[in-house]
Design an enzyme around this catalytic site. Structure first.
Site, PDB file in Angstrom:
ATOM      1  N   ASP A 283       0.835  -1.195   0.000  1.00 11.66           N
ATOM      2  CA  ASP A 283       0.000   0.000   0.000  1.00 11.66           C
ATOM      3  C   ASP A 283       0.876   1.254   0.000  1.00 11.66           C
ATOM      4  O   ASP A 283       2.012   1.233   0.488  1.00 11.66           O
ATOM      5  CB  ASP A 283      -0.880   0.047   1.254  1.00 11.66           C
ATOM      6  CG  ASP A 283      -1.903  -1.080   1.308  1.00 11.66           C
ATOM      7  OD1 ASP A 283      -2.157  -1.694   0.261  1.00 11.66           O
ATOM      8  OD2 ASP A 283      -2.435  -1.325   2.407  1.00 11.66           O
ATOM      9  N   VAL A 284       0.309   2.353  -0.498  1.00  9.74           N
ATOM     10  CA  VAL A 284       1.020   3.631  -0.480  1.00  9.74           C
ATOM     11  C   VAL A 284       1.480   3.976   0.938  1.00  9.74           C
ATOM     12  O   VAL A 284       2.593   4.464   1.151  1.00  9.74           O
ATOM     13  CB  VAL A 284       0.117   4.745  -1.047  1.00  9.74           C
ATOM     14  CG1 VAL A 284       0.735   6.119  -0.818  1.00  9.74           C
ATOM     15  CG2 VAL A 284      -0.135   4.524  -2.533  1.00  9.74           C
TER      16      VAL A 284
END
Length: 314
Positions: free
Chosen positions: A147-148
């Site tokens: 995930d970012v």
């Protein structure tokens, strides 16, 4: 339900099928045209969805046989890889087949619609790494993602042989992925397995949830350290669903500290000075795609997560 109309712009007209009788207009448009609920609602608000030639609000209940006329937006241009140096992204290891990076927060694995920030693929291109050409153009060489808002170790394939071998290894769970997470409260039992299916959240775009009929999802955890308000846990993923760790611990009512999307306490997050989930891809091990020998890579905690741990220990 996936619509044959998804993916193209222009006008579409069709009768409301019996199965959607009584459904909200935005939900019916979402189902019929393969749009997210948010995109469907925006389309209705813009007057681009007519029911029997008349504009209606999102809450309007459609009737079977009514005629829907929808003007779909043109599909966005496919995302492209833009070479861009990323401060804080560190190459842990590289050879002709693989490159292993330590990904900082705020960096996506690859370009995607709606994302304008830095990417791992763009960063590697900027420093001259040639990546495998397998996969969609914007995510060539990507065999798994973080995930970012999740930091840590990630491998990208540079050769076609490596891409094929690593994709197979991730698919058949021949890769060991270990994460460290700080979750709210104290887990009971301290060591265990979460086996609960995950799929898209039924009502919230961009979120995932434990839902009946979702994809099988298995998370093993072991408590490493307990604090008054939280616990540091070692997590081993048997499957690799989107947001799996965040969803599983949130379902247990022990969300990752700082993870406001999945129910974390904002007061505790502020005290720890966290603006993202305390979740770190700590270790990755697999058989090297060319030599067949096991390789193992470890990533240290970044500064913001280390600082939060110090505050918890004080």
């Amino acid at each position: 339900m996936t619509s044959a109309f998804a993916g193209g712009g222009g006008q579409r007209s069709l009768p409301v099928p019996d199965g959607l009788d009584g459904m909200r207009l935005d939900q019916a448009v979402s189902r019929l045209f393969g749009l997210s609920r948010t995109a469907a609602a925006a389309l209705v608000d813009a007057g681009d969805a007519l029911v029997d030639g008349v504009t209606r609000p999102n809450s309007h209940k459609v009737k079977a046989g009514s005629w829907l006329e929808v003007t779909l937006p043109a599909p966005p241009a496919p995302p492209t890889v833009v070479p861009q140096a990323v401060p804080g992204l560190r190459v842990i290891y590289a050879d002709d087949d693989i490159v292993v990076v330590d990904k900082p927060v705020g960096v996506a694995a690859h370009p995607s619609p709606g994302w304008t920030g830095p990417t791992v693929i763009g960063a590697l291109a900027a420093i001259g790494h040639r990546i495998s050409t397998s996969g969609a153009a914007e995510r060539q060489g990507v065999v798994h993602r973080l995930d970012v808002g999740t930091t840590g170790v990630m491998v990208v394939a540079k050769s076609e042989q490596a891409y094929t071998a690593l994709k197979r290894a991730f698919k058949y769970r021949d890769v060991e992925k270990r994460y460290h997470a700080v979750v709210q409260g104290h887990l009971d039992p301290l060591r265990g397995t979460i086996d609960a299916p995950i799929d898209r959240h039924p009502t919230h775009d961009y979120r995932w949830a434990v839902v009946s009929g979702g994809k099988p999802s298995i998370t093993h955890y072991d408590t490493l350290e307990a604090f008054p308000a939280a616990s540091l846990v070692d997590v081993r993923l048997e499957t690799g669903r989107t947001h799996q760790i965040r969803v599983h611990f949130s379902t247990l009512r022990h969300p990752c500290v700082g993870d406001l999307t999945y129910g974390a306490d904002p007061t505790l997050s502020a005290r720890l000075r966290l603006d993202r989930q305390w979740l770190h891809a700590r270790e990755l091990s697999f058989l090297h795609p060319r030599t067949g020998e096991e390789v193992r890579f470890v990533s240290d905690y970044p500064d913001d997560l280390e600082r939060a741990l110090r505050i918890l220990r004080d």
